[in-house]
Motif scaffolding. Structure first.
Motif, PDB file in Angstrom:
ATOM      1  N   ASP A  63      -8.174 -51.760  -5.350  1.00  0.00           N
ATOM      2  CA  ASP A  63      -9.352 -52.594  -5.122  1.00  0.00           C
ATOM      3  C   ASP A  63     -10.260 -52.625  -6.349  1.00  0.00           C
ATOM      4  O   ASP A  63     -10.082 -51.861  -7.314  1.00  0.00           O
ATOM      5  CB  ASP A  63     -10.107 -52.167  -3.861  1.00  0.00           C
ATOM      6  CG  ASP A  63     -10.778 -50.806  -3.969  1.00  0.00           C
ATOM      7  OD1 ASP A  63     -10.947 -50.274  -5.076  1.00  0.00           O
ATOM      8  OD2 ASP A  63     -11.154 -50.261  -2.913  1.00  0.00           O
ATOM      9  N   GLU A  64     -11.245 -53.520  -6.318  1.00  0.00           N
ATOM     10  CA  GLU A  64     -12.074 -53.775  -7.494  1.00  0.00           C
ATOM     11  C   GLU A  64     -12.931 -52.574  -7.864  1.00  0.00           C
ATOM     12  O   GLU A  64     -13.119 -52.277  -9.054  1.00  0.00           O
ATOM     13  CB  GLU A  64     -12.960 -54.998  -7.264  1.00  0.00           C
ATOM     14  CG  GLU A  64     -13.854 -55.365  -8.447  1.00  0.00           C
ATOM     15  CD  GLU A  64     -13.090 -55.502  -9.761  1.00  0.00           C
ATOM     16  OE1 GLU A  64     -13.624 -55.064 -10.808  1.00  0.00           O
ATOM     17  OE2 GLU A  64     -11.957 -56.031  -9.737  1.00  0.00           O
TER      18      GLU A  64
ATOM     19  N   ARG B  92     -12.819 -50.882 -11.426  1.00  0.00           N
ATOM     20  CA  ARG B  92     -14.054 -50.797 -12.213  1.00  0.00           C
ATOM     21  C   ARG B  92     -14.264 -49.362 -12.711  1.00  0.00           C
ATOM     22  O   ARG B  92     -14.645 -49.131 -13.873  1.00  0.00           O
ATOM     23  CB  ARG B  92     -15.234 -51.254 -11.354  1.00  0.00           C
ATOM     24  CG  ARG B  92     -16.564 -51.281 -12.096  1.00  0.00           C
ATOM     25  CD  ARG B  92     -17.629 -51.972 -11.266  1.00  0.00           C
ATOM     26  NE  ARG B  92     -17.875 -51.299  -9.988  1.00  0.00           N
ATOM     27  CZ  ARG B  92     -17.591 -51.825  -8.791  1.00  0.00           C
ATOM     28  NH1 ARG B  92     -17.045 -53.023  -8.700  1.00  0.00           N
ATOM     29  NH2 ARG B  92     -17.848 -51.145  -7.688  1.00  0.00           N
TER      30      ARG B  92
ATOM     31  N   ASP C 150     -18.092 -46.194  -4.498  1.00  0.00           N
ATOM     32  CA  ASP C 150     -17.915 -47.446  -3.776  1.00  0.00           C
ATOM     33  C   ASP C 150     -18.643 -47.328  -2.442  1.00  0.00           C
ATOM     34  O   ASP C 150     -18.166 -46.667  -1.520  1.00  0.00           O
ATOM     35  CB  ASP C 150     -16.430 -47.732  -3.544  1.00  0.00           C
ATOM     36  CG  ASP C 150     -16.192 -49.056  -2.825  1.00  0.00           C
ATOM     37  OD1 ASP C 150     -17.118 -49.884  -2.783  1.00  0.00           O
ATOM     38  OD2 ASP C 150     -15.079 -49.251  -2.298  1.00  0.00           O
TER      39      ASP C 150
END
Length: 477
Positions: free
Chosen positions: A278-279, A283, A426
Motif C-alpha cells: 500500500d501507499e 512512502r 499509517d
C-alpha cells in the motif's frame, strides 16, 4: 512496589535502566515490581503473557539487586526483566506451542539455549509470551490463548507468531524478549508493534530443535537494546548441531555506523507475488531510501525476484510442517484452531514426492533470490504489504495465512540476517522497513539499523496504556 524515589520508566531503554541500577536510584527488584504491576494492568486487554513464575523471577531480581549493590554485576543485562516465547523452553515454565492439545504438559526441566544464555547474563525471566497454534500463523490467534491484541490499536493484530512478545514490548512490559522466526515471526510483530527485531544468520543464535530455517531472535524497543540481547544469546551452544562458532568480535558492543557512504543498497519494493504494497508502506520505504541516499549510500532499485506462482511450493512446505504437528495430536487434533486446520486440509492429500518436489523448487528459488543480491551490500524492503489487519484474522489472506510474509520468508530460506525497524506510520499504526545483509553480517546490519534509527530524528510515543483508538506514533526525539 518500588520504594526508590526514582523508578525506571515504562518504555525506557536497557541503558537507562542499567544506569539506574549502577547509581542506586533503582534496583532490579524495583524494575520487576514495575513490570508485574504493568502486566496486571494490561494483560486483560492485550493477552500477551502465556505463563509466569513470579516467585523465581523475584528471587532472580533480588540476587541481581545484591550483585549491583556489591559492585559485581554479571553484565549489561543483569537484573533486566525479559520474556521468552511460549515455544522456547524455560525451566519451571510450561511449553504449549500456542495450541490447546498441549495444555497440561509438564513444565520444562531444561532451558533452551537462548534461555540459558539469558540466565547466565543475570536477566530476569518474567515469563513466557503468547503465540498462535504451532507458530504457523503471522497473527495472534490461538486455540489455547485466544486473541492477542496490539496496544497501538487493540482492534488490530500484533502480528505473529511472536505475538505476545511484540505486544508486551510496545506496552512497556519488559525491556527485551526472545521470539522465534520461520517466515518472519520476529520481524512481523516488530513491524506491527513498532519495535525492533533481528532474524539472525541461521545458526548464529542457537536453538532447539536445530533447524535450517527457524531461528530464535532478539526483540526490543530500540536497536541498541536488540544489540545487547544479540550479544548475549548469539553465543555457541553445542546442543544445537547447526550452531555457528562465536563471532571473533562477539564481546564488543555493536554501535551505530558513523559513516554509511559507499554502501550499496538495493531497494526491493515488489516480490512479484503476494498482496500489493500500500501507499503508506511505499512512502515509508522511500523515506528510508532517501535517508540512506542522503547519508552517502549508493541506492538502486531491485527488480521483482519472483513470478506469481512462486509461493505455491513454499506454502506447501508450511502446510506439511503444520500437518505433521496436527497429526501428532491424534484425537486431540480436533482442539486445534479451526482456521488453521482448514488451511492444512485445503491442500488435500500430499505424497512424499509432492514434498520432495516442493523442496527442490524452494531450494532453486532461494538460490535465485540470493544471487540477485550479489551486486548490493544491503537489501532495503518493506516488512509487510500494509500496517494492520483485524486482530481476529489469521492473516491478510485468511485462506493462505502466511502469504503476506512475502518480504520476510525468503531470508529464512537463504539464512541471511534481517532487521525490522519502525520508520513511518499509517493512521496511528507503525510502519517498518527491513534491512537484510549477506550471511554473517549481523553486526553490520544492526549497526546500519542503528544509523537509520538515529536518522529518523524522532522517537515512538509508546502506547503504555493500550489504545482503543489509534493515536500518535511519533514524538520528537
Amino acid at each position: 512496589m518500588p520504594q526508590q524515589t526514582q523508578v525506571p520508566l515504562l518504555g525506557s531503554t536497557i541503558e537507562q535502566l542499567r544506569s539506574g541500577f549502577a547509581d542506586g536510584s533503582t534496583t532490579p527488584s524495583d524494575a520487576l515490581e514495575l513490570t508485574i504491576a504493568q502486566m496486571e494492568s494490561v494483560q486483560p486487554v492485550i493477552n500477551a503473557i502465556a505463563a509466569t513464575d513470579l516467585g523465581a523471577a523475584r528471587e532472580a531480581a533480588a540476587a541481581a539487586t545484591r550483585r549491583w549493590e556489591q559492585g559485581r554485576a554479571l553484565g549489561p543485562l543483569d537484573g533486566v526483566p525479559v520474556t521468552v516465547k511460549d515455544s522456547v523452553n524455560a525451566v519451571g515454565l510450561p511449553w504449549r506451542h500456542g495450541t490447546k492439545p498441549n495444555n497440561g504438559l509438564p513444565e520444562a526441566v531444561v532451558d533452551a539455549p537462548p534461555t540459558a544464555r539469558l540466565r547466565d547474563a543475570g536477566a530476569v525471566i518474567v515469563g513466557k509470551t503468547t503465540m498462535p497454534d504451532f507458530g504457523m500463523l503471522a497473527s495472534g490467534v490461538s486455540s489455547l490463548y485466544g486473541v492477542v491484541r496490539n496496544p497501538w490499536d487493540v482492534s488490530v493484530t500484533p502480528g505473529g507468531s511472536s505475538s505476545g512478545a511484540g505486544a508486551s514490548l510496545a506496552v512497556g512490559l519488559t525491556w527485551g524478549a526472545i521470539g522465534t522466526d520461520i517466515a518472519g515471526s520476529v520481524r512481523l510483530p516488530a513491524a506491527h508493534c513498532g519495535i525492533v527485531a533481528i532474524k539472525p544468520t541461521q545458526g548464529r543464535v542457537p536453538h532447539l530443535a536445530p533447524s535450517t530455517v527457524r531461528s530464535a531472535g532478539p526483540m526490543a524497543r530500540t536497536v541498541a537494546d536488540v544489540a545487547e540481547l544479540y550479544r548475549v544469546v548469539g553465543r555457541f551452544d553445542a546442543r544445537d548441531t547447526l550452531a555457528l562458532d562465536d563471532e571473533n568480535d562477539c564481546g564488543k558492543p555493536i554501535l551505530p555506523l558513523e559513516d554509511v557512504s559507499g554502501l550499496r543498497v538495493g531497494v526491493l519494493s515488489d516480490m512479484g507475488y503476494g498482496l500489493p504494497v500500500d501507499e503508506a508502506t511505499l512512502r515509508t520505504l522511500r523515506s528510508a531510501a532517501e535517508a540512506l541516499s542522503s547519508g552517502g549510500c549508493e541506492v538502486t532499485e531491485l527488480p521483482a525476484p519472483f513470478g506469481p506462482d512462486v509461493y505455491d511450493a513454499l506454502d506447501l512446505l508450511y502446510v506439511v510442517r503444520a500437518r505433521a504437528e496436527l497429526e501428532s495430536h491424534g484425537e486431540r487434533g480436533g482442539e486445534v484452531l479451526p482456521g488453521l486446520v482448514r488451511w492444512i486440509e485445503a491442500a488435500g492429500p500430499l505424497s512424499a514426492t509432492d514434498y520432495e518436489r516442493a523442496l527442490g523448487r524452494v531450494a532453486a528459488d532461494q538460490m535465485s533470490f540470493a544471487a540477485m543480491q550479489s551486486d548490493v551490500d544491503i537489501v532495503l524492503s518493506p516488512v509487510l504489504p500494509s500496517a494492520a489487519f483485524p486482530a481476529e484474522h489469521l492473516g491478510m489472506n485468511q485462506e493462505r495465512p502466511l502469504e503476506h510474509c512475502c518480504f520476510t520468508a525468503w531470508f529464512n530460506q537463504t539464512g541471511q540476517p534481517a532487521v525490522s525497524i519502525p520508520f513511518g506510520e499509517d493512521n496511528g499504526h507503525p510502519v517498518a522497513v527491513q534491512l537484510a545483509g549477506p550471511r554473517f553480517s549481523d553486526r553490520t546490519v544492526l549497526a546500519l539499523a542503528g544509523w537509520l534509527e538515529a536518522s529518523r530524528g524522532k522517537d515512538l510515543d509508546w502506547p503504555l496504556e493500550p489504545r482503543s483508538t489509534p493515536g500518535h506514533v511519533w514524538k520528537e526525539a
